[in-house]
Design a protein around this motif. Structure first.
Motif, PDB file in Angstrom:
ATOM      1  N   ALA A  39      41.419  38.178  28.789  1.00  0.00           N
ATOM      2  CA  ALA A  39      40.023  37.740  28.734  1.00  0.00           C
ATOM      3  C   ALA A  39      39.312  37.967  30.060  1.00  0.00           C
ATOM      4  N   GLU A  40      39.981  37.655  31.176  1.00  0.00           N
ATOM      5  CA  GLU A  40      39.344  37.782  32.488  1.00  0.00           C
ATOM      6  C   GLU A  40      39.150  39.235  32.900  1.00  0.00           C
ATOM      7  N   ALA A  41      40.119  40.087  32.559  1.00  0.00           N
ATOM      8  CA  ALA A  41      40.060  41.487  32.997  1.00  0.00           C
ATOM      9  C   ALA A  41      39.308  42.385  32.020  1.00  0.00           C
ATOM     10  N   GLY A  42      39.137  41.913  30.782  1.00  0.00           N
ATOM     11  CA  GLY A  42      38.511  42.770  29.791  1.00  0.00           C
ATOM     12  C   GLY A  42      39.422  43.900  29.350  1.00  0.00           C
ATOM     13  N   VAL A  43      40.719  43.627  29.359  1.00  0.00           N
ATOM     14  CA  VAL A  43      41.732  44.599  28.936  1.00  0.00           C
ATOM     15  C   VAL A  43      42.449  43.993  27.729  1.00  0.00           C
ATOM     16  N   SER A  44      42.714  44.792  26.718  1.00  0.00           N
ATOM     17  CA  SER A  44      43.253  44.250  25.475  1.00  0.00           C
ATOM     18  C   SER A  44      44.606  43.562  25.682  1.00  0.00           C
ATOM     19  N   PHE A  45      44.790  42.488  24.896  1.00  0.00           N
ATOM     20  CA  PHE A  45      46.036  41.730  24.893  1.00  0.00           C
ATOM     21  C   PHE A  45      47.205  42.663  24.601  1.00  0.00           C
ATOM     22  N   SER A  49      50.493  43.473  26.950  1.00  0.00           N
ATOM     23  CA  SER A  49      51.843  43.207  26.429  1.00  0.00           C
ATOM     24  C   SER A  49      52.709  44.456  26.490  1.00  0.00           C
ATOM     25  N   GLN A  50      52.132  45.596  26.112  1.00  0.00           N
ATOM     26  CA  GLN A  50      52.877  46.849  26.185  1.00  0.00           C
ATOM     27  C   GLN A  50      53.260  47.189  27.613  1.00  0.00           C
ATOM     28  N   LEU A  51      52.291  47.057  28.526  1.00  0.00           N
ATOM     29  CA  LEU A  51      52.567  47.392  29.930  1.00  0.00           C
ATOM     30  C   LEU A  51      53.689  46.534  30.488  1.00  0.00           C
ATOM     31  N   GLU A  52      53.689  45.245  30.162  1.00  0.00           N
ATOM     32  CA  GLU A  52      54.724  44.357  30.690  1.00  0.00           C
ATOM     33  C   GLU A  52      56.108  44.692  30.131  1.00  0.00           C
ATOM     34  N   ARG A  53      56.123  45.440  29.029  1.00  0.00           N
ATOM     35  CA  ARG A  53      57.399  45.898  28.453  1.00  0.00           C
ATOM     36  C   ARG A  53      57.714  47.318  28.888  1.00  0.00           C
ATOM     37  N   GLY A  54      56.902  47.874  29.807  1.00  0.00           N
ATOM     38  CA  GLY A  54      57.153  49.219  30.305  1.00  0.00           C
ATOM     39  C   GLY A  54      56.686  50.299  29.369  1.00  0.00           C
ATOM     40  N   LEU A  55      55.714  49.984  28.518  1.00  0.00           N
ATOM     41  CA  LEU A  55      55.200  50.923  27.533  1.00  0.00           C
ATOM     42  C   LEU A  55      53.710  51.136  27.747  1.00  0.00           C
ATOM     43  N   GLY A  56      53.085  51.911  26.879  1.00  0.00           N
ATOM     44  CA  GLY A  56      51.633  52.072  26.900  1.00  0.00           C
ATOM     45  C   GLY A  56      51.177  53.281  27.679  1.00  0.00           C
ATOM     46  N   ASN A  57      49.861  53.521  27.594  1.00  0.00           N
ATOM     47  CA  ASN A  57      49.238  54.654  28.271  1.00  0.00           C
ATOM     48  C   ASN A  57      47.946  54.136  28.902  1.00  0.00           C
ATOM     49  N   PRO A  58      48.058  53.388  30.024  1.00  0.00           N
ATOM     50  CA  PRO A  58      46.876  52.720  30.579  1.00  0.00           C
ATOM     51  C   PRO A  58      45.910  53.701  31.231  1.00  0.00           C
ATOM     52  N   SER A  59      44.635  53.417  31.112  1.00  0.00           N
ATOM     53  CA  SER A  59      43.619  54.203  31.819  1.00  0.00           C
ATOM     54  C   SER A  59      43.489  53.702  33.252  1.00  0.00           C
ATOM     55  N   PHE A  60      42.914  54.531  34.106  1.00  0.00           N
ATOM     56  CA  PHE A  60      42.638  54.112  35.482  1.00  0.00           C
ATOM     57  C   PHE A  60      41.732  52.884  35.474  1.00  0.00           C
ATOM     58  N   SER A  61      40.746  52.894  34.586  1.00  0.00           N
ATOM     59  CA  SER A  61      39.795  51.786  34.499  1.00  0.00           C
ATOM     60  C   SER A  61      40.505  50.476  34.162  1.00  0.00           C
ATOM     61  N   ALA A  62      41.435  50.526  33.197  1.00  0.00           N
ATOM     62  CA  ALA A  62      42.161  49.309  32.813  1.00  0.00           C
ATOM     63  C   ALA A  62      43.010  48.795  33.967  1.00  0.00           C
ATOM     64  N   LEU A  63      43.723  49.699  34.652  1.00  0.00           N
ATOM     65  CA  LEU A  63      44.556  49.287  35.779  1.00  0.00           C
ATOM     66  C   LEU A  63      43.707  48.717  36.911  1.00  0.00           C
ATOM     67  N   HIS A  64      42.561  49.342  37.157  1.00  0.00           N
ATOM     68  CA  HIS A  64      41.667  48.856  38.210  1.00  0.00           C
ATOM     69  C   HIS A  64      41.188  47.444  37.889  1.00  0.00           C
ATOM     70  N   ARG A  65      40.817  47.185  36.621  1.00  0.00           N
ATOM     71  CA  ARG A  65      40.344  45.844  36.242  1.00  0.00           C
ATOM     72  C   ARG A  65      41.456  44.803  36.344  1.00  0.00           C
ATOM     73  N   LEU A  66      42.669  45.199  35.969  1.00  0.00           N
ATOM     74  CA  LEU A  66      43.800  44.278  36.094  1.00  0.00           C
ATOM     75  C   LEU A  66      44.063  43.934  37.556  1.00  0.00           C
ATOM     76  N   ALA A  67      44.071  44.958  38.419  1.00  0.00           N
ATOM     77  CA  ALA A  67      44.308  44.716  39.845  1.00  0.00           C
ATOM     78  C   ALA A  67      43.225  43.825  40.429  1.00  0.00           C
ATOM     79  N   ALA A  68      41.960  44.084  40.058  1.00  0.00           N
ATOM     80  CA  ALA A  68      40.852  43.283  40.586  1.00  0.00           C
ATOM     81  C   ALA A  68      40.967  41.833  40.130  1.00  0.00           C
ATOM     82  N   THR A  69      41.338  41.621  38.877  1.00  0.00           N
ATOM     83  CA  THR A  69      41.481  40.258  38.351  1.00  0.00           C
ATOM     84  C   THR A  69      42.632  39.531  39.032  1.00  0.00           C
ATOM     85  N   LEU A  70      43.705  40.264  39.328  1.00  0.00           N
ATOM     86  CA  LEU A  70      44.867  39.672  40.001  1.00  0.00           C
ATOM     87  C   LEU A  70      44.698  39.614  41.517  1.00  0.00           C
ATOM     88  N   ARG A  71      43.568  40.135  42.012  1.00  0.00           N
ATOM     89  CA  ARG A  71      43.210  40.108  43.432  1.00  0.00           C
ATOM     90  C   ARG A  71      44.245  40.811  44.306  1.00  0.00           C
TER      91      ARG A  71
END
Length: 199
Positions: A39-45, A49-71
């Motif tokens: 909800a905070e990062a605007g990245v799908s649940f 979940s996939q990324l935390e399991r070592g899966l998925g195909n994240p975009s640069f934008s999604a990773l950037h939003r996650l990093a910014a939310t996690l400071r």
């Protein structure tokens, strides 16, 4: 956010397993559920979940939003979880010294944690005799703990004034204006640990 977006860099190899471990560790350290981070990062649940399991195909934008939310810097998120990082004696990064400052204001600061660490910084500061930053108090988010290795340190935190001697420590919230002064006739050496979190 879909899973079909462009990856972080065309042709770049991203260790998804390491990224997933780092993402999970950072999220848990901040007390966030996957749903709250989504909800905070605007990245799908689902993508988180996939990324935390070592899966998925994240975009640069999604990773950037996650990093910014996690400071944390994006590089920290991508670096993967590290069990330990060693900074040898004398090899810590030297923080800039104000060369235009008078000699008594030139504090030597050595970063004892890796530059990539955004969750904790440990800095050894050597304060020359006569040092004070009363005219420029600090105020920022976070919590700081200082320990005097040698000399005497005056810490002014809001309206509180505390003098510390060798072995003494003090912890305080950094959103309250605070400043230091060397209360000794010689150099004072201080270890200061700072995190971006404040109770």
């Amino acid at each position: 956010m879909t899973q079909q977006e462009e990856p972080p860099e065309s042709g770049a190899a991203v260790d998804l397993a390491a990224l997933g471990r780092q993402l999970r560790a950072l999220r848990r350290r901040q007390g966030l559920t996957v749903q709250a981070l989504s909800a905070e990062a605007g990245v799908s649940f689902g993508l988180i979940s996939q990324l935390e399991r070592g899966l998925g195909n994240p975009s640069f934008s999604a990773l950037h939003r996650l990093a910014a939310t996690l400071r944390v810097p994006l590089a920290t998120l991508l670096s993967g979880e590290q069990d330990a990082a060693v900074v040898r004696r004398g090899e810590g990064a030297q923080l800039p010294i104000g060369v235009d400052e008078p000699p008594e204001q030139r504090v030597v600061r050595e970063l004892l944690t890796p530059r990539s660490s955004a969750l904790l910084q440990l800095i050894r500061s050597t304060l020359p005799a006569g040092f004070t930053n009363e005219h420029r108090p600090y105020r920022h988010l976070g919590t700081e703990c200082v320990t005097v290795e040698r000399g005497r340190l005056l810490v002014v935190h809001g309206e509180s004034r505390t003098e510390l001697g060798p072995g003494d420590s003090m912890t305080y919230g950094c959103s309250t204006p605070h400043w230091w002064a060397n209360a000794d006739d010689d150099e004072t050496v201080v270890l200061g640990a700072v995190t971006p979190f404040e109770p």
